[in-house]
Each structure stands twice: as C-alpha cells, then as structure tokens.
Design an enzyme around this catalytic site. Structure first.
Site, PDB file in Angstrom:
ATOM      1  CD  GLU A  98      -8.718  -0.738   1.561  1.00  0.00           C
ATOM      2  OE1 GLU A  98      -9.283  -1.833   1.354  1.00  0.00           O
ATOM      3  OE2 GLU A  98      -7.563  -0.494   1.172  1.00  0.00           O
ATOM      4  CD  GLU A 136      -8.139  -5.730  -0.297  1.00  0.00           C
ATOM      5  OE1 GLU A 136      -8.528  -4.630   0.135  1.00  0.00           O
ATOM      6  OE2 GLU A 136      -7.044  -5.896  -0.858  1.00  0.00           O
ATOM      7  CG  HIS A 139      -7.388  -3.714   4.223  1.00  0.00           C
ATOM      8  ND1 HIS A 139      -6.986  -3.934   2.926  1.00  0.00           N
ATOM      9  CD2 HIS A 139      -6.668  -4.578   4.996  1.00  0.00           C
ATOM     10  CE1 HIS A 139      -6.070  -4.882   2.911  1.00  0.00           C
ATOM     11  NE2 HIS A 139      -5.867  -5.301   4.151  1.00  0.00           N
ATOM     12  CD  GLU A 227      -4.782  -3.149  -0.235  1.00  0.00           C
ATOM     13  OE1 GLU A 227      -4.888  -4.133  -0.988  1.00  0.00           O
ATOM     14  OE2 GLU A 227      -5.757  -2.494   0.138  1.00  0.00           O
TER      15      GLU A 227
END
Length: 368
Positions: A98, A136, A139, A227
């Site tokens: 990530e 994202e 994360h 996700e």
C-alpha cells in the site's frame, strides 16, 4: 533458422496487435465513454469528510491526553502480541504494498486515452485517478501507524523495504511497453489487483479477529471495504469495454492472464534472498492470499464480464482468447491440486525463513 524466424514473426505480430490498442480509434473509445464514467465511476469515490481517516481508527494523543494515549498504546501492544509471526509478516507485506502508492498512481497515468495530462485535469478519468489515489493513500498510512504502535516490527527495516520498492518501480506488463500504455490491458490488471487486495486484507481481518485483535481486524476490514469499492469501479470499466468493444476487451484479458497477473509489490527486496517469494509463501501458508484465491478471482471476472456468452463481433483471435480465458480456471485448479500435493510432502520438511521486518525471527513456510 525456421524456428527462429517463426518466433520473430510471432513476436512481431504480437507487437503489431498491441500497437492497435494505442491507436486514435481506441483512445476515442475512452473519450466517448467519459460521460458514462462521470455518471457511473466517479460516484464510487467518496469525499474526504465522509470517509474514515487513519486518525479515526488509532489512538489520538491530542484527544486522549498523555495518560489516555499511553494506555491506548499499551492496549494495542497487548493485543498485537497475540498476532502470529506468519500473519504479522503478511500484514507488513500488505502495508509495504500500500505504501508504494506513488508507483501505482503512475500506472494509470500512462494509459493512453485516460491520462491526467496536466496533473489537475478536469476529465472524469483524471479525476478518478486522483480520487482513487487519495483514498488508497489512507491504507498505507493506517497500517504503518498501527505497526509502529504495535512494537512488533523493525520499522527501519520496513521503511527500507518501502523505499526500495518505490525506487524499483513496478513490472506488471514485463517488457511490453505498448501493453503498459494500453488502458484495455491496464484496467484488466487493476480490476484483478483490487479484488486481490480486498481478499488479502479481508482474510487478514478474519485471522487477527480470531486471535483477539479486534482493533486490527477493524482496520483491515475498513481497508478491504475500500478495495471492494475500487474493484467495483474497475470491473465496471472493463465490463463496459466488453460491451462496446468485446473483441479487443477479451484479447486484452487473455493477454494479461497468459502472462499471469504479477503482484504490484513483486519487486520488493531486502538485504538477502527473494523477499517477495518468501512473503508470498508466508501468505499462502497463513491463508492470507493463496493459489485458490487467484483461481477464484479469475472465475469471478469471467463470470462478471460474461465472457462465456461472447459470440457476436469476435474475430478468430478473439474466439481463441475467449476459450483460453474460460478454460483457465480448470487449468489453475489442476495446478492447485498439484501444489497441494507438493505442499503436503513439503510439510514434512518446512523451511524456517527469517524476515528482517520482524527482527529476523524465522517463519516456517513451505517453498514449493
């Protein structure tokens, strides 16, 4: 000489086919689909105020005060102590993956027809790329902070791995520069990867919850939910390509699957050995991400994109691509069975593999 010439001709034909995906006609497909993306893809993003943020899932020193923060950190350390080393290695590997977000954002920015040309482009495709990257980014942040507070890992070793991975880049398309610039191939890849990361984080959540770490399970579950939403977006895009240009879509799908989907962190390294291979073996052993999961994703995409139903508009190559993709789960299942047999034998002699991330403590894995 004949065999060499045949290989050259085949390679040239493949290169010519890939270049077709970069043609103005293919780019026009995405220009035509932009209003559709505005209406069907952008709504899958959420504004920052409506989303969880890392600070929501971890102790906040400003809100708790010194004593409260200290107590909350001790609670995290106590719960984290029960996470098995094999699962902890998978958690670190997922976090490293990530954290390499700068590389991943650059991938769709290479796709012809959807790139963010200015860095602040107003097109629906560009806004999606930036919005997806922003979501994202959370994360890696939340997993990194948890691992730091847990006291279970060597954060300097982890930081070096992240640094090296971003510097090494990503090799999802091999040496095929044209495939790396094709939005058809690229969206197939990202659709697969978003499902894979959802599965991996979801399995991690289940495993740590069973071990009593409810806080970590909540974190992993929150990441997995993101996700899944991103998976829905990318599978929706490819599904639309199957509607408007089925021959090109199924050939791109088959192309990517023939080369196997390489995990985005495949180039991760440390001071010795093949770190990614060891991490993948630990994930298989722990049940975080397995060959069975890979096969299930292929089956899911074939079903979602209704590949078996394709008929009209397919070229001879398109029909061969359809048949290959539809038969792939059976081939993977046979490989899976052989892998299980080899693993059963290997369990009699598992390999103890040290991981720098956990202070070189060994994890028992099966290297097949």
């Amino acid at each position: 000489m004949t065999a060499v010439a045949s290989r050259r001709e085949k390679k040239q034909a493949e290169e010519d086919e890939l270049m077709e995906y970069l043609s103005p006609e293919k780019q026009e497909v995405f220009a035509h689909l932009e209003p559709w993306a505005e209406a069907n893809i952008l709504p899958l993003l959420k504004p920052a105020d409506a989303l969880w943020q890392p600070s929501d899932l971890l102790p906040d020193a400003a809100a708790l005060g010194a004593d409260g923060f200290h107590s909350a950190c001790l609670d995290i350390r106590a719960r984290a102590a029960g996470v098995p080393d094999a699962v902890l290695v998978c958690l670190v590997g997922n976090m490293v993956t990530e954290e390499a977000l700068p590389t991943y954002q650059s991938v769709p920015n290479r796709f012809e027809g959807v790139r963010d040309l200015t860095g602040a482009d107003a097109s629906a495709w560009a806004r999606w790329i930036r919005g997806w990257s922003a979501e994202e980014n959370r994360h890696g942040d939340v997993l990194n902070r948890y691992l730091l507070l847990s006291g279970r890992v060597d954060m300097r070793a982890v930081d070096r791995t992240v640094h090296r991975l971003i510097a090494a880049g990503m090799d999802a398309f091999g040496a095929d520069g044209a495939a790396a610039r094709s939005a058809y191939h690229g969206f197939v890849y990202v659709a697969f990867q978003e499902r894979a990361t959802a599965v991996s984080h979801g399995n991690t959540a289940r495993l740590v919850a069973a071990g009593g770490d409810a806080a970590l399970a909540r974190i992993c579950g929150a990441v997995a939910a993101d996700e899944k939403r991103h998976e829905a977006a990318y599978t929706r895009v490819v599904g639309k390509l199957f509607e408007v240009d089925p021959d090109a879509a199924v050939r791109a799908f088959a192309y990517m699957m023939r080369r196997r989907i390489t995990m985005p962190a495949a180039l991760m390294t440390d001071d010795g050995g093949d770190l990614f291979a060891r991490y993948a073996a630990a994930a298989q052993q722990a049940g975080v991400y397995t060959v069975s999961d890979y096969r299930a994703i292929v089956e899911r995409l074939v079903r979602q994109w209704r590949v078996e139903e394709l008929a009209a508009g397919l070229s001879g190559e398109g029909r061969r691509a359809r048949d290959y993709v539809c038969g792939l789960p059976r081939k993977i299942r046979r490989m899976e069975e052989k892998a299980h047999d080899r693993a059963a034998q290997a369990r009699k002699r598992p390999t103890e593999v040290p991981f720098s991330w956990i202070f070189d403590r060994p994890v028992s894995v099966i290297l097949t």
